[in-house]
Motif scaffolding. Structure first.
Motif, PDB file in Angstrom:
ATOM      1  N   PHE A 218       0.163  -4.996 -18.676  1.00 55.27           N
ATOM      2  CA  PHE A 218       0.875  -4.213 -17.671  1.00 55.27           C
ATOM      3  C   PHE A 218       2.123  -4.950 -17.207  1.00 55.27           C
ATOM      4  CE2 PHE A 218      -3.007  -1.839 -17.623  1.00 55.27           C
ATOM      5  CZ  PHE A 218      -2.658  -0.578 -17.143  1.00 55.27           C
ATOM      6  N   THR A 277       2.585  -0.831 -14.465  1.00 53.11           N
ATOM      7  CA  THR A 277       1.794  -0.913 -13.237  1.00 53.11           C
ATOM      8  C   THR A 277       2.223   0.158 -12.238  1.00 53.11           C
ATOM      9  OG1 THR A 277       1.592  -3.308 -13.532  1.00 53.11           O
ATOM     10  CG2 THR A 277       1.105  -2.449 -11.339  1.00 53.11           C
ATOM     11  N   PRO A 280       0.904   4.089 -14.002  1.00 53.25           N
ATOM     12  CA  PRO A 280      -0.219   3.846 -14.913  1.00 53.25           C
ATOM     13  C   PRO A 280      -0.647   5.055 -15.739  1.00 53.25           C
ATOM     14  CG  PRO A 280      -0.973   3.930 -12.624  1.00 53.25           C
ATOM     15  CD  PRO A 280       0.524   3.929 -12.588  1.00 53.25           C
TER      16      PRO A 280
END
Length: 454
Positions: A218, A277, A280
């Protein structure tokens, strides 16, 4: 099971950590979480790792570091406050930083590695505490206890093969494992860090050792882009690319991954999913061993500046035994490594990173090539950029070189050299650095404008 790695921008504040918690707990397969040190909250902010380096250098030089130390503690304190963590969490982190910074400085490289690693280590402890406060079973695991052993090369540690069997045992831990990235331990107990951006390497090592299904990485972008978005506006996203393509693109300037970071996952055949992040739900980019090559010859375009070339010409060079070996020996004895060596029957060009060679070294190398190799001509050219077009489909496509050359010619960019890798998935063009941006735009227009997303 999945290994999930979060970069510094994903961990820069309490708000970001709330997103991380939501992502991890939304999927029960996300059992192993690798974390970086907190990154920048804004473009003007300072990375925690840079603060730690400043603290270490001031301690080594006997200078006052109270300002940097306060900024460091405040960064972790502000995150803990945002997340309503108990006061003893930040007290323990502060005590740990003080102990590490006041540690043994007899070996500067080892001391610096220990200080740098404390950024990731303390962030992992903080994040584990946050997960626990939220009612989720989570355990901080130190790399030494997990058996992540590395070579004794401060700042450039390499994982030792026996680590993988040790790391497999992490599967037995109940709940979520929070693991600090960026460093491991030597066999004699010293901390040694991987190269910068080494948390990606840790995630890849864990994915291999634990034998997970997917390694999710991420970051702060929705996907890997086909070209640098600071050069080309709104570039196309890449849905899927191979490890080999990613390696070539990373080498040539792609900043998504350190170019060695994925090797452990690649060797285990584990796909890597690059995710955002801050978004998502976006599917991101998958990096895989093999893929269908149905969307055109070129997957991505990368560029990097800071190169120079040494051109050597000598009649009948191709018949002279040992010419190449002697040339490389001259470079080796000057502690210079090379990047590429395109050649003809009577000439050869060596491409180098420009920062390896000062004026004195350059003069010495040129003199030795004339004197020891009896070259007819030696020329050094500075201020070069390398452009790389990469794609598995290039092996099966006719006319890729002509298409690229025509695009550069129409943009008024002169090609100084061309080199195609033996893997046939990449092609490199050397150009003057001043033309880099317009050259990248020209290649992007040639291969991607109006094309289907890869």
């Amino acid at each position: 099971m999945k290994v999930v790695k979060f970069g510094g921008s994903s961990l820069a504040s309490g708000e970001q950590l709330e997103k991380v918690y939501g992502i991890v707990t939304s999927d029960p397969e996300r059992k192993f979480v690798v974390v970086s040190a907190p990154g920048k909250r804004s473009s003007e902010d300072i990375k925690v790792t840079d603060l730690l380096i400043a603290c270490a250098e001031k301690r080594i030089n006997g200078e006052d570091l109270s300002n940097e130390l306060k900024m460091l503690i405040d960064r972790y304190g502000s995150i803990a406050t945002e997340l309503n963590l108990p006061a003893d969490v930040i007290k323990q982190i502060e005590a740990d930083f003080l102990q590490v910074i006041d540690g043994d400085r007899s070996n500067k490289e080892r001391y610096l590695d220990a200080v740098k690693a404390s950024g990731e280590d303390n962030n992992a402890k903080l994040i584990a505490a946050y997960f626990q406060v939220m009612g989720t079973k989570a355990t901080y695991v130190n790399p030494k206890d997990a058996g992540l052993f590395v070579s004794d090369e401060p700042g450039n540690a390499q994982v030792l093969p026996e680590s993988y069997d040790q790391l497999y045992k992490l599967r037995d831990i109940e709940g979520i494992v929070i693991f600090p990235g960026f460093f491991g331990f030597t066999k004699d107990g010293h901390i040694a860090t991987f190269s910068r951006s080494g948390s990606d390497i840790t995630g890849s090592i864990l994915a291999n050792g634990i034998k997970v299904n997917v390694y999710e990485n991420f970051t702060d972008v929705d996907a890997v882009f086909s070209v640098n978005p600071t050069i080309v506006s709104n570039p196309k996203e890449i849905k899927e690319l191979t490890y080999r393509e990613m390696r070539e693109l990373s080498y040539a300037g792609f900043s998504v991954f350190h170019d060695e970071a994925l090797i452990p996952a690649f060797r285990a055949g584990i796909p890597v999913n690059v995710r955002n992040t801050n978004n998502p739900s976006a599917p991101g980019t998958f990096i895989v061993n093999d893929r269908e090559n149905s969307n055109g010859p070129v997957t991505g375009i990368a560029s990097d500046k800071g190169f120079c070339s040494i051109y050597i010409s000598k009649y009948l060079m191709n018949r002279e035994l040992g010419f190449g070996r002697k040339l490389l020996q001259i470079l080796e004895e000057n502690e210079i490594s090379y990047e590429h060596i395109p050649s003809g029957i009577d000439d050869i060009t060596v491409i180098l990173r420009e920062n390896q060679m000062d004026e004195e070294k350059e003069a010495n190398i040129v003199a030795r090539i004339y004197g020891e190799l009896q070259a007819d001509k030696v020329e050094v050219e500075h201020g070069l950029s390398l452009l790389m077009i990469v794609g598995e489909g290039m092996r099966h496509n006719v006319g890729t070189t002509a298409r690229a050359s025509q695009a550069l010619a129409e943009a008024g960019v002169n090609i100084e050299m061309i080199n195609q890798g033996s893997s046939e998935v990449s092609m490199m063009f050397g150009i003057k650095a001043v033309h880099e941006k317009k050259a990248v735009q020209a290649l992007y227009n040639a291969f991607f404008v109006g094309a289907v997303t890869v």
